[in-house]
Design a protein around this motif. Structure first.
Motif, PDB file in Angstrom:
ATOM      1  N   PHE A 122     -48.771  -0.779   2.376  1.00 43.77           N
ATOM      2  CA  PHE A 122     -49.283   0.447   2.891  1.00 43.77           C
ATOM      3  C   PHE A 122     -50.560   1.038   1.962  1.00 43.77           C
ATOM      4  O   PHE A 122     -50.576   1.087   0.765  1.00 43.77           O
ATOM      5  N   THR A 123     -51.366   1.337   2.928  1.00 45.34           N
ATOM      6  CA  THR A 123     -52.867   2.011   2.794  1.00 45.34           C
ATOM      7  C   THR A 123     -52.491   3.611   2.779  1.00 45.34           C
ATOM      8  O   THR A 123     -51.426   4.344   3.536  1.00 45.34           O
ATOM      9  N   ALA A 124     -53.212   4.526   2.478  1.00 47.07           N
ATOM     10  CA  ALA A 124     -53.190   5.722   1.954  1.00 47.07           C
ATOM     11  C   ALA A 124     -53.467   6.365   3.627  1.00 47.07           C
ATOM     12  O   ALA A 124     -52.724   7.205   3.722  1.00 47.07           O
ATOM     13  N   GLU A 125     -54.423   5.688   4.328  1.00 45.37           N
ATOM     14  CA  GLU A 125     -54.505   5.921   6.153  1.00 45.37           C
ATOM     15  C   GLU A 125     -53.385   5.560   7.037  1.00 45.37           C
ATOM     16  O   GLU A 125     -52.847   5.603   7.582  1.00 45.37           O
ATOM     17  N   ASP A 126     -52.738   4.066   6.281  1.00 43.48           N
ATOM     18  CA  ASP A 126     -51.227   4.324   6.606  1.00 43.48           C
ATOM     19  C   ASP A 126     -50.177   4.631   6.920  1.00 43.48           C
ATOM     20  O   ASP A 126     -49.576   5.485   7.246  1.00 43.48           O
ATOM     21  N   TRP A 127     -49.730   5.863   5.381  1.00 42.50           N
ATOM     22  CA  TRP A 127     -49.131   6.661   5.077  1.00 42.50           C
ATOM     23  C   TRP A 127     -49.494   7.767   5.709  1.00 42.50           C
ATOM     24  O   TRP A 127     -48.630   8.565   6.108  1.00 42.50           O
ATOM     25  N   LYS A 128     -50.337   8.305   6.071  1.00 42.69           N
ATOM     26  CA  LYS A 128     -51.023   8.989   6.552  1.00 42.69           C
ATOM     27  C   LYS A 128     -50.435   9.166   8.346  1.00 42.69           C
ATOM     28  O   LYS A 128     -49.826  10.159   8.538  1.00 42.69           O
ATOM     29  N   LEU A 129     -50.768   8.525   8.819  1.00 40.18           N
ATOM     30  CA  LEU A 129     -50.843   7.754   9.851  1.00 40.18           C
ATOM     31  C   LEU A 129     -49.608   7.842  10.360  1.00 40.18           C
ATOM     32  O   LEU A 129     -48.623   8.618  11.327  1.00 40.18           O
ATOM     33  N   CYS A 130     -48.318   7.217   9.627  1.00 37.26           N
ATOM     34  CA  CYS A 130     -46.611   7.743   9.501  1.00 37.26           C
ATOM     35  C   CYS A 130     -46.043   8.737   9.678  1.00 37.26           C
ATOM     36  O   CYS A 130     -45.656   9.654   9.953  1.00 37.26           O
ATOM     37  N   MET A 131     -47.098   9.569   8.603  1.00 37.31           N
ATOM     38  CA  MET A 131     -46.311  11.444   8.065  1.00 37.31           C
ATOM     39  C   MET A 131     -46.983  11.715   9.660  1.00 37.31           C
ATOM     40  O   MET A 131     -45.738  12.915  10.157  1.00 37.31           O
ATOM     41  N   GLU A 132     -47.952  11.675  10.287  1.00 42.14           N
ATOM     42  CA  GLU A 132     -48.142  12.413  11.564  1.00 42.14           C
ATOM     43  C   GLU A 132     -47.427  12.087  12.517  1.00 42.14           C
ATOM     44  O   GLU A 132     -47.414  12.520  13.112  1.00 42.14           O
ATOM     45  N   THR A 133     -47.431  10.986  12.477  1.00 46.57           N
ATOM     46  CA  THR A 133     -46.105  10.611  14.006  1.00 46.57           C
ATOM     47  C   THR A 133     -44.667  10.755  13.475  1.00 46.57           C
ATOM     48  O   THR A 133     -44.098  10.300  14.820  1.00 46.57           O
ATOM     49  N   PHE A 166     -41.363   3.318  -1.233  1.00 45.04           N
ATOM     50  CA  PHE A 166     -41.144   5.075  -1.306  1.00 45.04           C
ATOM     51  C   PHE A 166     -41.808   5.226  -2.713  1.00 45.04           C
ATOM     52  O   PHE A 166     -42.609   6.016  -2.890  1.00 45.04           O
ATOM     53  N   ARG A 167     -40.963   4.800  -3.900  1.00 45.77           N
ATOM     54  CA  ARG A 167     -41.394   4.564  -5.228  1.00 45.77           C
ATOM     55  C   ARG A 167     -43.194   4.352  -4.994  1.00 45.77           C
ATOM     56  O   ARG A 167     -43.321   5.183  -5.960  1.00 45.77           O
ATOM     57  N   ARG A 168     -43.665   3.394  -4.514  1.00 43.77           N
ATOM     58  CA  ARG A 168     -44.236   3.201  -4.646  1.00 43.77           C
ATOM     59  C   ARG A 168     -46.081   3.944  -4.510  1.00 43.77           C
ATOM     60  O   ARG A 168     -46.717   3.865  -5.121  1.00 43.77           O
ATOM     61  N   ALA A 169     -45.007   4.347  -2.580  1.00 50.44           N
ATOM     62  CA  ALA A 169     -46.179   4.903  -2.139  1.00 50.44           C
ATOM     63  C   ALA A 169     -46.358   6.368  -3.051  1.00 50.44           C
ATOM     64  O   ALA A 169     -47.210   7.162  -3.090  1.00 50.44           O
ATOM     65  N   LEU A 170     -45.289   7.077  -3.749  1.00 53.57           N
ATOM     66  CA  LEU A 170     -45.192   8.492  -4.806  1.00 53.57           C
ATOM     67  C   LEU A 170     -45.415   8.390  -6.320  1.00 53.57           C
ATOM     68  O   LEU A 170     -46.028   9.475  -6.288  1.00 53.57           O
ATOM     69  N   VAL A 171     -44.670   7.009  -6.816  1.00 52.84           N
ATOM     70  CA  VAL A 171     -45.147   7.016  -7.892  1.00 52.84           C
ATOM     71  C   VAL A 171     -46.200   6.476  -8.358  1.00 52.84           C
ATOM     72  O   VAL A 171     -47.129   6.550  -9.183  1.00 52.84           O
ATOM     73  N   ASP A 172     -46.472   5.482  -7.855  1.00 56.42           N
ATOM     74  CA  ASP A 172     -47.663   4.264  -8.495  1.00 56.42           C
ATOM     75  C   ASP A 172     -49.220   4.596  -7.763  1.00 56.42           C
ATOM     76  O   ASP A 172     -49.841   5.117  -8.396  1.00 56.42           O
ATOM     77  N   LYS A 173     -49.424   4.778  -6.141  1.00 54.78           N
ATOM     78  CA  LYS A 173     -50.678   5.010  -5.394  1.00 54.78           C
ATOM     79  C   LYS A 173     -50.860   6.672  -5.164  1.00 54.78           C
ATOM     80  O   LYS A 173     -51.647   7.183  -5.079  1.00 54.78           O
ATOM     81  N   GLY A 174     -49.102   7.361  -5.266  1.00 54.63           N
ATOM     82  CA  GLY A 174     -50.210   8.944  -5.226  1.00 54.63           C
ATOM     83  C   GLY A 174     -49.995   9.219  -3.222  1.00 54.63           C
ATOM     84  O   GLY A 174     -51.159  10.218  -3.282  1.00 54.63           O
ATOM     85  N   HIS A 175     -50.051   7.746  -2.654  1.00 55.47           N
ATOM     86  CA  HIS A 175     -49.996   8.316  -1.194  1.00 55.47           C
ATOM     87  C   HIS A 175     -49.655   8.923  -0.302  1.00 55.47           C
ATOM     88  O   HIS A 175     -49.961   9.591   0.627  1.00 55.47           O
ATOM     89  N   ILE A 176     -48.573   9.720  -0.906  1.00 48.91           N
ATOM     90  CA  ILE A 176     -47.346  11.014  -0.169  1.00 48.91           C
ATOM     91  C   ILE A 176     -47.441  11.632  -1.012  1.00 48.91           C
ATOM     92  O   ILE A 176     -46.984  11.217  -2.420  1.00 48.91           O
ATOM     93  N   ARG A 177     -46.355  12.732  -0.610  1.00 51.28           N
ATOM     94  CA  ARG A 177     -45.674  13.529  -1.896  1.00 51.28           C
ATOM     95  C   ARG A 177     -45.023  14.322  -1.375  1.00 51.28           C
ATOM     96  O   ARG A 177     -44.808  14.735  -0.511  1.00 51.28           O
ATOM     97  N   VAL A 178     -43.951  14.279  -3.051  1.00 48.92           N
ATOM     98  CA  VAL A 178     -42.373  15.051  -2.441  1.00 48.92           C
ATOM     99  C   VAL A 178     -42.082  16.371  -1.541  1.00 48.92           C
ATOM    100  O   VAL A 178     -41.498  16.148  -1.095  1.00 48.92           O
ATOM    101  N   SER A 179     -43.361  16.887  -1.933  1.00 53.01           N
ATOM    102  CA  SER A 179     -43.266  18.339  -0.839  1.00 53.01           C
ATOM    103  C   SER A 179     -43.558  18.561   0.203  1.00 53.01           C
ATOM    104  O   SER A 179     -43.565  19.136   1.034  1.00 53.01           O
ATOM    105  N   ASP A 180     -44.237  17.310   0.431  1.00 55.06           N
ATOM    106  CA  ASP A 180     -44.424  16.597   2.178  1.00 55.06           C
ATOM    107  C   ASP A 180     -42.618  16.742   3.089  1.00 55.06           C
ATOM    108  O   ASP A 180     -43.239  16.657   4.368  1.00 55.06           O
ATOM    109  N   PHE A 181     -41.734  16.809   2.681  1.00 54.47           N
ATOM    110  CA  PHE A 181     -40.654  16.464   3.173  1.00 54.47           C
ATOM    111  C   PHE A 181     -39.983  17.352   2.511  1.00 54.47           C
ATOM    112  O   PHE A 181     -39.766  18.150   1.506  1.00 54.47           O
TER     113      PHE A 181
END
Length: 312
Positions: free
Chosen positions: A36-47, A58-73
């Motif tokens: 998933f790219t940053a745009e993919d995650w953004k769309l996923c979080m919005e929908t 989730f580890r890749r998105a949160l730790v490696d890439k920083g595409h999402i923030r744990v505070s969003d949950f």
């Protein structure tokens, strides 16, 4: 992956948010979600209202890439949280992400679920206490154990005597040799080949020929696939997971080309016969748990019991 899909289905069928009659649940597992790219995650979080996936995604998105923030949950649920140790993806999320949200004051609630918080053997009560405290500290949570009502009736302990099988019977040795030939033709590595053959030998001694046939045709592939999916949660073990999945594909081709264990004669070990006799006594009113020594026994034993009780 199968567990993630099962949990997602349950959420869709049973969860509600406010007055909404249904919620949007996104299932994230496998290679596609991992890319998933940053745009993919953004769309996923919005929908999506709820995200269900493997810890590594989730580890890749949160730790490696920083595409999402744990505070969003607002809530993080770690299923089988006893695995959160060492280099496991769950542990990395807890150590690399959660502490920062706590400092900033916007940390989500954390819920860990497990049937047992101990992995492997325990060395005593002090060891249990240490492991409990380590898990509580890692997840910044307190452990809660629900009260379980006492079972009705009295506990019955029944000792069974049987003649143990310590060597592969002569009638099954040729089939074990054929399995070794199958593994060689499939290009299975020496270490993995020896492990599978050792599992097969133990299975024959513990359960017999009928279970061995099921192991050959079905359970062996599932055992390898499950092992690979478990390793995916550890980034350092990803190459090994890919190698095992490659072996699975090779074995599938061999088995599909007629190299099945259909010629293996029906037979049960003395130990298994005693178990089946106990189950037969209680017919369909029995409900219980059978503990086994190795994973390779689980599905073959279940298949034999189901057939014996007329469930297949």
């Amino acid at each position: 992956r199968a567990l993630a899909e099962q949990q997602a289905k349950y959420c869709m069928e049973h969860m509600m948010i406010g007055d909404a009659k249904e919620i949007n649940v996104a299932t994230l597992c496998g290679q596609h979600s991992g890319d998933f790219t940053a745009e993919d995650w953004k769309l996923c979080m919005e929908t999506a209202d709820v995200l269900v996936g493997t810890a590594e995604v989730f580890r890749r998105a949160l730790v490696d890439k920083g595409h999402i923030r744990v505070s969003d949950f607002s809530l993080l649920i770690f299923d089988e949280c006893h695995r959160a140790s060492g280099g496991h993806a769950m542990a990395q999320i807890c150590t690399d992400v959660l502490p920062w949200t706590k400092k900033e004051g916007n940390a989500p609630r954390v819920l860990g679920l497990t049937a047992s918080f101990v992995v492997g053997a325990s060395k005593g009560s002090s060891d249990l206490r240490i492991k409990k405290e380590q898990l509580e500290k890692l997840m910044n949570a307190s452990m809660f154990v629900p009260k379980v009502p006492d079972p009705e009736g009295s506990l019955l302990i029944r000792k069974i005597k049987y003649q143990a099988t310590t060597a592969v019977p002569e009638s099954l040795k040729p089939h074990l040799d054929k399995l070794e030939g199958l593994l060689i033709r499939a290009g299975i590595g020496r270490k993995m080949k020896n492990r599978l053959l050792q599992d097969a030998k133990k299975l024959i001694c513990e359960l017999g020929g009928t279970a061995f046939r099921f192991y050959w045709n079905v359970a062996m592939l599932k055992q390898l696939k499950d092992k690979a999916e478990a390793l995916v949660a550890y980034p350092a073990a990803a190459p090994k997971a890919r190698a095992i999945l490659h072996y699975v594909d090779l074995l599938k081709k061999e088995i599909r080309h007629g190299k099945k264990g259909n010629g293996i004669p029906d037979s049960n070990s003395n130990k298994l016969e005693e178990l089946l006799a106990i189950l037969k006594e209680r017919e369909r009113n029995v409900k219980g748990i059978v503990f086994v020594q190795q994973c390779a026994e689980v599905f073959p034993l279940a298949a034999v019991i189901n057939k014996h009780l007329g469930y297949d």
